[in-house]
Motif scaffolding. Structure first.
Motif, PDB file in Angstrom:
ATOM      1  N   ALA A 171       0.823  -1.210   0.000  1.00 48.25           N
ATOM      2  CA  ALA A 171       0.000   0.000   0.000  1.00 48.25           C
ATOM      3  C   ALA A 171       0.854   1.255   0.000  1.00 48.25           C
ATOM      4  CB  ALA A 171      -0.924   0.000   1.222  1.00 48.25           C
ATOM      5  N   ASP A 172       2.044   1.190   0.644  1.00 44.86           N
ATOM      6  CA  ASP A 172       2.901   2.357   0.680  1.00 44.86           C
ATOM      7  C   ASP A 172       3.689   2.515  -0.614  1.00 44.86           C
ATOM      8  OD1 ASP A 172       2.301   3.112   3.387  1.00 44.86           O
ATOM      9  OD2 ASP A 172       3.368   1.299   3.970  1.00 44.86           O
ATOM     10  N   ALA A 173       3.967   1.403  -1.272  1.00 44.14           N
ATOM     11  CA  ALA A 173       4.739   1.463  -2.504  1.00 44.14           C
ATOM     12  C   ALA A 173       3.890   1.948  -3.673  1.00 44.14           C
ATOM     13  CB  ALA A 173       5.315   0.084  -2.816  1.00 44.14           C
ATOM     14  N   ALA A 174       2.600   1.662  -3.619  1.00 46.07           N
ATOM     15  CA  ALA A 174       1.722   2.058  -4.723  1.00 46.07           C
ATOM     16  C   ALA A 174       0.423   2.595  -4.138  1.00 46.07           C
ATOM     17  CB  ALA A 174       1.431   0.861  -5.633  1.00 46.07           C
ATOM     18  N   GLN A 175       0.335   3.913  -4.034  1.00 48.89           N
ATOM     19  CA  GLN A 175      -0.824   4.537  -3.412  1.00 48.89           C
ATOM     20  C   GLN A 175      -2.102   4.237  -4.185  1.00 48.89           C
ATOM     21  OE1 GLN A 175      -1.018   6.725  -0.623  1.00 48.89           O
ATOM     22  NE2 GLN A 175       0.998   5.977  -0.093  1.00 48.89           N
TER      23      GLN A 175
ATOM     24  N   ARG B 177      -7.915   8.054  -4.933  1.00 48.35           N
ATOM     25  CA  ARG B 177      -7.576   8.705  -6.186  1.00 48.35           C
ATOM     26  C   ARG B 177      -8.477   8.179  -7.300  1.00 48.35           C
ATOM     27  NH1 ARG B 177      -0.940   8.596  -6.345  1.00 48.35           N
ATOM     28  NH2 ARG B 177      -0.583  10.026  -4.594  1.00 48.35           N
ATOM     29  N   GLY B 178      -9.463   8.955  -7.630  1.00 43.87           N
ATOM     30  CA  GLY B 178     -10.344   8.583  -8.721  1.00 43.87           C
ATOM     31  C   GLY B 178     -11.515   7.725  -8.326  1.00 43.87           C
ATOM     32  N   ARG B 179     -11.379   6.953  -7.265  1.00 40.03           N
ATOM     33  CA  ARG B 179     -12.492   6.122  -6.799  1.00 40.03           C
ATOM     34  C   ARG B 179     -12.334   5.861  -5.304  1.00 40.03           C
ATOM     35  NH1 ARG B 179     -10.979   0.240  -7.818  1.00 40.03           N
ATOM     36  NH2 ARG B 179      -8.838   0.263  -8.567  1.00 40.03           N
ATOM     37  N   SER B 180     -13.402   5.418  -4.691  1.00 41.72           N
ATOM     38  CA  SER B 180     -13.388   5.248  -3.251  1.00 41.72           C
ATOM     39  C   SER B 180     -12.583   4.015  -2.846  1.00 41.72           C
ATOM     40  CB  SER B 180     -14.821   5.141  -2.716  1.00 41.72           C
ATOM     41  OG  SER B 180     -15.482   4.031  -3.292  1.00 41.72           O
TER      42      SER B 180
ATOM     43  N   THR C 128     -10.320  -2.841   4.416  1.00 44.63           N
ATOM     44  CA  THR C 128      -9.579  -4.096   4.442  1.00 44.63           C
ATOM     45  C   THR C 128      -8.554  -4.028   5.561  1.00 44.63           C
ATOM     46  OG1 THR C 128      -8.354  -5.694   3.081  1.00 44.63           O
ATOM     47  CG2 THR C 128      -7.816  -3.353   2.786  1.00 44.63           C
ATOM     48  N   ASP C 129      -7.672  -5.012   5.617  1.00 46.75           N
ATOM     49  CA  ASP C 129      -6.595  -5.088   6.596  1.00 46.75           C
ATOM     50  C   ASP C 129      -5.826  -3.775   6.637  1.00 46.75           C
ATOM     51  OD1 ASP C 129      -4.329  -5.711   8.078  1.00 46.75           O
ATOM     52  OD2 ASP C 129      -3.504  -7.080   6.586  1.00 46.75           O
ATOM     53  N   SER C 130      -5.583  -3.258   7.829  1.00 45.21           N
ATOM     54  CA  SER C 130      -4.906  -1.969   7.974  1.00 45.21           C
ATOM     55  C   SER C 130      -3.520  -1.969   7.352  1.00 45.21           C
ATOM     56  CB  SER C 130      -4.809  -1.593   9.459  1.00 45.21           C
ATOM     57  OG  SER C 130      -4.000  -2.523  10.164  1.00 45.21           O
ATOM     58  N   LYS C 131      -2.852  -3.128   7.327  1.00 38.79           N
ATOM     59  CA  LYS C 131      -1.495  -3.186   6.775  1.00 38.79           C
ATOM     60  C   LYS C 131      -1.487  -2.982   5.262  1.00 38.79           C
ATOM     61  CE  LYS C 131      -0.612  -7.265   8.581  1.00 38.79           C
ATOM     62  NZ  LYS C 131      -1.814  -7.433   9.414  1.00 38.79           N
ATOM     63  N   LEU C 132      -2.626  -3.122   4.616  1.00 38.48           N
ATOM     64  CA  LEU C 132      -2.722  -2.946   3.177  1.00 38.48           C
ATOM     65  C   LEU C 132      -3.168  -1.543   2.790  1.00 38.48           C
ATOM     66  CD1 LEU C 132      -4.391  -6.331   2.153  1.00 38.48           C
ATOM     67  CD2 LEU C 132      -1.958  -5.761   2.230  1.00 38.48           C
ATOM     68  N   LEU C 133      -3.411  -0.705   3.788  1.00 34.94           N
ATOM     69  CA  LEU C 133      -3.897   0.648   3.532  1.00 34.94           C
ATOM     70  C   LEU C 133      -2.807   1.668   3.824  1.00 34.94           C
ATOM     71  CD1 LEU C 133      -7.382   0.360   5.288  1.00 34.94           C
ATOM     72  CD2 LEU C 133      -6.983   0.427   2.816  1.00 34.94           C
ATOM     73  N   PRO C 134      -2.626   2.670   2.969  1.00 36.38           N
ATOM     74  CA  PRO C 134      -1.716   3.767   3.304  1.00 36.38           C
ATOM     75  C   PRO C 134      -2.199   4.498   4.553  1.00 36.38           C
ATOM     76  CG  PRO C 134      -2.349   3.827   0.985  1.00 36.38           C
ATOM     77  CD  PRO C 134      -3.250   2.830   1.651  1.00 36.38           C
ATOM     78  N   ALA C 135      -1.286   5.190   5.200  1.00 35.16           N
ATOM     79  CA  ALA C 135      -1.612   5.870   6.453  1.00 35.16           C
ATOM     80  C   ALA C 135      -2.779   6.838   6.289  1.00 35.16           C
ATOM     81  CB  ALA C 135      -0.382   6.608   6.980  1.00 35.16           C
ATOM     82  N   ALA C 136      -2.837   7.561   5.170  1.00 38.70           N
ATOM     83  CA  ALA C 136      -3.920   8.529   4.977  1.00 38.70           C
ATOM     84  C   ALA C 136      -5.273   7.837   4.925  1.00 38.70           C
ATOM     85  CB  ALA C 136      -3.688   9.328   3.692  1.00 38.70           C
ATOM     86  N   HIS C 137      -5.339   6.658   4.318  1.00 42.42           N
ATOM     87  CA  HIS C 137      -6.606   5.935   4.249  1.00 42.42           C
ATOM     88  C   HIS C 137      -6.978   5.346   5.606  1.00 42.42           C
ATOM     89  CE1 HIS C 137      -6.039   5.294  -0.392  1.00 42.42           C
ATOM     90  NE2 HIS C 137      -6.372   6.536  -0.068  1.00 42.42           N
TER      91      HIS C 137
END
Length: 254
Positions: free
Chosen positions: A15-19, A75-78, A82-91
């Protein structure tokens, strides 16, 4: 328990490598199966901080009404939950703002470094999880834990599911809330110990954290029974040892 065997979540993840990445959202399959077996109140439980060298382990227990979970702008869609580890910090932060108003109930439990040193991680997790569950306004009929190991035990009815934080909306919500809460706690701790970079590494062994440990030694927030101290000659004398046969409270400096 040797924390060095744990995967370090400080390392950049997908998630951090590809927002723009959109991981598969969690669903309600596990909850629906439990409802069909007669369970009414289902609590998803997840923890964060198990493998850190400093700070507490934090557990969240969350209960939903099985309605569609909220989504947050991306970005572009909602973005879907899911698992917090798969989400960027902003999400994660965005979800943490909307989940409390959507969940039926939720609560936190914590176990700090001193307790972890005193009784070990498994017992500390059990205590933190029970504190969270006992703080819910209604006792759950069943608890869904992420992973294959039931660290909670009787009298709770437990369902263990590997990767439940990616498969269960309830556990995913708990994972996000636990992660954001602990990150905020570590950022506050970091203000008093700026050399350790806690606001960025959350107490996990990043290079900045390890360099600060070698120079300054452990803070009051470090877990002193963990083996990283064996690799720090200047501070090795602070290592605490717990006799596993003597029960909780049996700590010594050897």
């Amino acid at each position: 328990m040797d924390p060095r065997v744990d995967q370090d979540p400080y390392a950049p993840g997908p998630a951090d490598a590809a927002q723009d990445a959109r991981p598969e959202p969690a669903g309600y399959g596990i909850e629906e199966e439990l409802r069909a077996s007669g369970a009414s109140v289902i609590a998803g439980v997840d923890e964060v901080g198990r493998g850190a060298w400093a700070g507490p382990v934090v557990v969240c227990a969350a209960v939903t009404d099985l309605s569609p979970p909220p989504e947050v702008p991306g970005r572009g869609r909602s973005v879907r939950l899911t698992d917090s580890k798969l989400l960027p910090a902003a999400h994660r932060e965005a979800f943490a703002r909307v989940l409390p108003g959507w969940l039926t109930s939720y609560a936190f439990g914590e176990s700090g470094p001193e307790e972890i040193d005193e009784v070990g991680m498994t017992e500390s997790l059990r205590r933190a999880a029970r504190r969270a569950l006992e703080a819910l306004p209604v006792r759950p009929d069943v608890v869904v834990l992420d992973g294959a190991h039931d660290f909670l035990g009787a009298p709770w009815r437990v369902r263990c599911e590997v990767k439940a934080d990616r498969r269960s909306v309830t556990v995913a919500a708990a994972s996000v809330l636990a992660k954001v809460r602990r990150d905020h706690m570590m950022a506050e701790i970091g203000a008093d110990h700026p050399a350790f970079g806690f606001e960025g590494n959350a107490g996990y062994p990043s290079p900045v954290h390890q360099a600060a440990l070698a120079e300054h030694g452990p803070t009051p927030h470090h877990r002193l029974s963990w083996s990283y101290l064996d690799d720090l000659p200047r501070w090795r004398h602070l290592r605490k040892y717990r006799d596993p046969l003597a029960g909780s409270g049996q700590l010594s400096l050897l």
